[in-house]
Design a protein around this motif. Sequence first.
Motif, mmCIF file in Angstrom:
data_model
loop_
_atom_site.group_PDB
_atom_site.id
_atom_site.type_symbol
_atom_site.label_atom_id
_atom_site.label_comp_id
_atom_site.label_asym_id
_atom_site.label_seq_id
_atom_site.Cartn_x
_atom_site.Cartn_y
_atom_site.Cartn_z
ATOM 1 N N HIS A 137 0.814 -1.213 0.000
ATOM 2 C CA HIS A 137 0.000 0.000 0.000
ATOM 3 C C HIS A 137 0.851 1.268 0.000
ATOM 4 N N SER A 138 0.296 2.308 -0.615
ATOM 5 C CA SER A 138 0.969 3.603 -0.637
ATOM 6 C C SER A 138 0.483 4.467 0.518
ATOM 7 N N PHE A 139 1.259 5.491 0.828
ATOM 8 C CA PHE A 139 0.943 6.424 1.903
ATOM 9 C C PHE A 139 -0.405 7.104 1.643
ATOM 10 N N GLU A 140 -0.587 7.631 0.444
ATOM 11 C CA GLU A 140 -1.807 8.370 0.109
ATOM 12 C C GLU A 140 -3.034 7.467 0.127
ATOM 13 N N GLU A 141 -2.882 6.234 -0.338
ATOM 14 C CA GLU A 141 -4.005 5.294 -0.376
ATOM 15 C C GLU A 141 -4.511 4.989 1.027
ATOM 16 N N ILE A 142 -3.589 4.751 1.960
ATOM 17 C CA ILE A 142 -3.984 4.419 3.331
ATOM 18 C C ILE A 142 -4.662 5.608 4.001
ATOM 19 N N GLY A 161 -10.039 4.817 16.656
ATOM 20 C CA GLY A 161 -10.645 5.632 15.618
ATOM 21 C C GLY A 161 -9.842 6.865 15.252
ATOM 22 N N GLU A 162 -8.621 6.976 15.766
ATOM 23 C CA GLU A 162 -7.771 8.129 15.458
ATOM 24 C C GLU A 162 -6.574 7.707 14.612
ATOM 25 N N PHE A 163 -6.057 8.651 13.810
ATOM 26 C CA PHE A 163 -4.788 8.428 13.124
ATOM 27 C C PHE A 163 -4.041 9.752 13.024
ATOM 28 N N ALA A 164 -2.712 9.656 12.946
ATOM 29 C CA ALA A 164 -1.859 10.843 12.874
ATOM 30 C C ALA A 164 -0.772 10.609 11.833
ATOM 31 N N GLN A 165 -0.388 11.673 11.147
ATOM 32 C CA GLN A 165 0.671 11.600 10.146
ATOM 33 C C GLN A 165 1.869 12.411 10.618
ATOM 34 N N HIS A 166 3.048 11.782 10.599
ATOM 35 C CA HIS A 166 4.296 12.448 10.969
ATOM 36 C C HIS A 166 5.350 12.058 9.940
ATOM 37 N N GLY A 167 5.548 12.910 8.951
ATOM 38 C CA GLY A 167 6.511 12.583 7.906
ATOM 39 C C GLY A 167 6.097 11.323 7.173
ATOM 40 N N GLN A 168 6.983 10.335 7.130
ATOM 41 C CA GLN A 168 6.713 9.062 6.467
ATOM 42 C C GLN A 168 6.207 8.005 7.452
ATOM 43 N N VAL A 169 5.447 8.456 8.447
ATOM 44 C CA VAL A 169 4.893 7.556 9.467
ATOM 45 C C VAL A 169 3.416 7.890 9.671
ATOM 46 N N PRO A 178 -5.769 -4.151 20.416
ATOM 47 C CA PRO A 178 -5.339 -3.922 21.800
ATOM 48 C C PRO A 178 -4.393 -2.737 21.955
ATOM 49 N N HIS A 179 -3.697 -2.372 20.884
ATOM 50 C CA HIS A 179 -2.762 -1.247 20.917
ATOM 51 C C HIS A 179 -2.813 -0.511 19.578
ATOM 52 N N PRO A 180 -2.403 0.751 19.566
ATOM 53 C CA PRO A 180 -2.278 1.442 18.279
ATOM 54 C C PRO A 180 -1.144 0.838 17.456
ATOM 55 N N VAL A 181 -1.143 1.154 16.169
ATOM 56 C CA VAL A 181 -0.170 0.578 15.238
ATOM 57 C C VAL A 181 0.583 1.706 14.541
ATOM 58 N N ARG A 182 1.893 1.543 14.414
ATOM 59 C CA ARG A 182 2.723 2.527 13.701
ATOM 60 C C ARG A 182 3.089 1.970 12.331
ATOM 61 N N LEU A 183 2.701 2.705 11.296
ATOM 62 C CA LEU A 183 2.983 2.313 9.922
ATOM 63 C C LEU A 183 4.159 3.136 9.407
ATOM 64 N N LYS A 184 5.211 2.463 8.989
ATOM 65 C CA LYS A 184 6.397 3.152 8.482
ATOM 66 C C LYS A 184 6.507 2.945 6.971
ATOM 67 N N PHE A 185 6.904 4.009 6.281
ATOM 68 C CA PHE A 185 6.946 3.985 4.822
ATOM 69 C C PHE A 185 8.358 4.281 4.317
ATOM 70 N N GLU A 186 8.678 3.669 3.209
ATOM 71 C CA GLU A 186 9.916 3.961 2.493
ATOM 72 C C GLU A 186 9.569 4.205 1.035
ATOM 73 N N GLU A 187 9.964 5.367 0.545
ATOM 74 C CA GLU A 187 9.664 5.766 -0.831
ATOM 75 C C GLU A 187 8.161 5.692 -1.125
#
Length: 387
Positions: A137-142, A161-169, A178-187
């Motif tokens: 998946h791409s950053f914009e798609e998610i 029900g919340e999400f936050a964008q920080h650079g490529q994360v 049970p916990h939030p998830v951190r999605l990391k992106f490369e290119e």
Amino acid sequence: MSVAADPSQKLTAPNSVTNYSGLIGSARSWLTARLSEANPHLVLLCKNKRSAEEFAADLQLFVGDARRIILFPSWETIPFERVSPQLDVSAERLAALHYLESGEPFILILSAEAISQLVPNQESLRSRTFTLNPGVHSFEEIARKLAAGGYSKVSIVEEIGEFAQHGQVIDLYPALCPHPVRLKFEEGRLSRMDLFDAESQRSLAAIESLNVTPVREHRFTRDPRTDLQSEIERIKTRAAELDVPLRDVNEAIKAISEGHDLPGIELLHLIAKDDFQALFSHFSSDTLLVVSDPHGVEQALDDLWLNVSQREEQLSREHYLIPPKQQLYSSPEQIQALSRSFARANLNQLDLRDERGDSCTIKMRSLSNAELKTRLKTKIGSGDAYQ
């Protein structure tokens, strides 16, 4: 005739009714646990929220980890009130619907009010549910899919029900995770996913796949593929029927056009779209419908429908922009008709028969906790308990 003297026997014949009588206290939970052994898809209907929660607690003792027990909540709002259901309630309902689609065994427990409320149909739910895998998946798609699913963009993720964008994360708190998830992106592509602690922000464990279900049942988006003009016309038509003040109509149209949320915007969704249907549509054909205290459930359904009808009449006279009650709730008659597509088991304390459909009655013997306590004391006092 449906014969089920052995409660572990599978019940599948549509419109068959097995009446179990003489059930006191936790005997109902024990019997439901036995019924679930041969009926992997079981829906348990109780008269109200408290009864459902108490039944779930008792049932957990008999079932353990053998079945997933799902409490399906109602919105817990006054009918037609301009208040949106709590986000965790909507998220829980949608996650439960997603689980029903999986085909895995379950015991779904709900109240008369919860089964009356219409829910998103399968197509609507599937279109807003997606699975994340690294490299796909791409950053914009998610980010776009999260917005469509009703997730709120914040600076720091703390609640479901919340999400936050920080650079490529992208930090994300999915429904019932049970916990939030951190999605990391490369290119621009998803490269890694980690569970993390919301307070310390420390990573807990890497995950390879994540199902993301929506957290709002109703959502207007600015997706160009959406026929927004058609939705606005339906709002205008309904407003004209109710003689709604122009100010209120313009406020609703502005919120829809700009993708903003208003308190109770779910009511506008039900007017503008027709993607909701009865909860029964999510049940597979082999589902067993178990009704605890059928008379109490029937009375609760009648009381709810009367309240809904009175509220609709009152708010229509006051020119509020509300959907017809049939677009928000199923009537008792509709629920009765829909239930005939499934095998049914009634759990009664007294010998009350349901003669509808192919019916049989099985009398069972059970004792209340007080009676058991008295008998045990008598046995201990006489010495018989040690024989």
